[in-house]
Design an enzyme around this catalytic site. Structure first.
Site, PDB file in Angstrom:
ATOM      1  N   ASP A  61       7.807   3.466   1.750  1.00 55.13           N
ATOM      2  CA  ASP A  61       6.990   3.297   2.945  1.00 55.13           C
ATOM      3  C   ASP A  61       6.768   4.662   3.577  1.00 55.13           C
ATOM      4  O   ASP A  61       7.491   5.626   3.288  1.00 55.13           O
ATOM      5  CB  ASP A  61       7.670   2.360   3.947  1.00 55.13           C
ATOM      6  CG  ASP A  61       6.692   1.752   4.947  1.00 55.13           C
ATOM      7  OD1 ASP A  61       5.467   1.952   4.805  1.00 55.13           O
ATOM      8  OD2 ASP A  61       7.155   1.076   5.875  1.00 55.13           O
ATOM      9  N   GLY A  62       5.760   4.725   4.428  1.00 60.17           N
ATOM     10  CA  GLY A  62       5.467   5.939   5.168  1.00 60.17           C
ATOM     11  C   GLY A  62       5.150   5.579   6.608  1.00 60.17           C
ATOM     12  O   GLY A  62       4.777   4.444   6.905  1.00 60.17           O
ATOM     13  N   GLU A  99       2.744   7.557   2.897  1.00 60.87           N
ATOM     14  CA  GLU A  99       2.859   6.394   1.999  1.00 60.87           C
ATOM     15  C   GLU A  99       2.918   6.860   0.543  1.00 60.87           C
ATOM     16  O   GLU A  99       3.773   6.406  -0.232  1.00 60.87           O
ATOM     17  CB  GLU A  99       1.669   5.443   2.184  1.00 60.87           C
ATOM     18  CG  GLU A  99       1.596   4.765   3.526  1.00 60.87           C
ATOM     19  CD  GLU A  99       2.548   3.596   3.694  1.00 60.87           C
ATOM     20  OE1 GLU A  99       3.355   3.301   2.796  1.00 60.87           O
ATOM     21  OE2 GLU A  99       2.480   2.961   4.769  1.00 60.87           O
ATOM     22  N   ASP A 121       3.998  -1.561   1.137  1.00 62.33           N
ATOM     23  CA  ASP A 121       3.108  -2.322   2.020  1.00 62.33           C
ATOM     24  C   ASP A 121       1.767  -1.601   2.203  1.00 62.33           C
ATOM     25  O   ASP A 121       0.958  -1.988   3.033  1.00 62.33           O
ATOM     26  CB  ASP A 121       3.775  -2.596   3.375  1.00 62.33           C
ATOM     27  CG  ASP A 121       4.080  -1.340   4.165  1.00 62.33           C
ATOM     28  OD1 ASP A 121       3.651  -0.228   3.765  1.00 62.33           O
ATOM     29  OD2 ASP A 121       4.753  -1.453   5.200  1.00 62.33           O
ATOM     30  N   HIS A 175       6.081  -5.312   7.789  1.00 63.07           N
ATOM     31  CA  HIS A 175       6.679  -5.888   9.000  1.00 63.07           C
ATOM     32  C   HIS A 175       6.713  -7.421   8.933  1.00 63.07           C
ATOM     33  O   HIS A 175       6.489  -8.094   9.926  1.00 63.07           O
ATOM     34  CB  HIS A 175       5.935  -5.406  10.247  1.00 63.07           C
ATOM     35  CG  HIS A 175       5.763  -3.923  10.273  1.00 63.07           C
ATOM     36  ND1 HIS A 175       6.811  -3.056  10.477  1.00 63.07           N
ATOM     37  CD2 HIS A 175       4.658  -3.153  10.075  1.00 63.07           C
ATOM     38  CE1 HIS A 175       6.358  -1.813  10.426  1.00 63.07           C
ATOM     39  NE2 HIS A 175       5.070  -1.847  10.175  1.00 63.07           N
ATOM     40  N   ASP A 185      10.841   1.375   6.074  1.00 67.40           N
ATOM     41  CA  ASP A 185      10.156   1.691   7.326  1.00 67.40           C
ATOM     42  C   ASP A 185      11.118   2.404   8.287  1.00 67.40           C
ATOM     43  O   ASP A 185      10.742   3.404   8.923  1.00 67.40           O
ATOM     44  CB  ASP A 185       9.609   0.409   7.964  1.00 67.40           C
ATOM     45  CG  ASP A 185       8.835   0.683   9.235  1.00 67.40           C
ATOM     46  OD1 ASP A 185       7.812   1.390   9.174  1.00 67.40           O
ATOM     47  OD2 ASP A 185       9.269   0.215  10.308  1.00 67.40           O
TER      48      ASP A 185
END
Length: 195
Positions: A61-62, A99, A121, A175, A185
């Site tokens: 994730d970023g 990301e 995501d 999320h 995250d």
């Protein structure tokens, strides 16, 4: 496949037989020992290959504060049920770059030739690596409208690393309670440089 335990059992049987049958020659014992050493080497090589052939899972994730702005990335790499966490940040970047960086840094933690399932995501990352990249490369890293691909430097690095491995790309809604995605995250947000 023979295990170390099974080899020890066989050695005990051979030892008993040698004690009960003294006519067995030393040459036979030497040959058995050599065969067992070869067998142990083969078992070690098989174990290494099985580890190499097992599927490695990566989640990445970023995050960015402002876009552009300070950003961070996080990744979890699971190899043979051992999970390792990595993260990093940049004072001036974009969410998309973070990301891509999370995925790239996760992939770099794996040996070449491995099979990976990578979950993110970011549709930008997943669609980029599964759909768009083929056209970009055919057009010399240009989009269908003829404009240069944004972030082409990191896309090229991702493409280079991915080509050395077999990767299945998966998208997951962000999320939404996915444990590894939520942890990535957190890692990314913790890695954002603070002024």
């Amino acid at each position: 496949m023979l295990t170390r335990h099974r080899i020890i059992e066989l050695l005990c049987k051979i030892q008993d037989r040698l004690q009960n049958e003294p006519e067995l020659s030393e040459n036979l014992l030497d040959q058995i020992e050599a065969d067992l050493v070869d067998l142990e080497d083969k078992i070690a090589a098989d174990a290494k290959n099985n580890s190499k052939n097992s599927i490695i899972h990566i989640w990445s994730d970023g995050a960015c504060t402002g876009n552009p702005g300070p950003g961070g990335w996080g990744t979890i790499v699971s190899i043979d049920s051992e999970k390792m966490e990595f993260s990093g940040g940049s004072p001036g970047t974009t969410n998309n770059i973070m990301e891509l960086t999370g995925a790239l840094e996760g992939i770099r933690q794996t040996p070449t030739g491995t099979t990976i399932e990578l979950t993110s995501d970011s549709q930008y990352l997943v669609k980029g690596m599964t759909e768009w990249i083929h056209g970009w490369k055919k057009r010399g890293w240009k989009k269908s409208d003829g404009k240069p691909v944004l972030n082409s430097k990191i896309w090229k690095e991702l493409d280079k690393e991915a080509s050395k491995r077999t990767i299945k790309w998966h998208w997951v809604k962000g999320h939404a309670g996915h444990p590894e995605n939520e942890r990535c995250d957190e890692l990314a947000r913790e890695a954002i440089p603070r002024p």
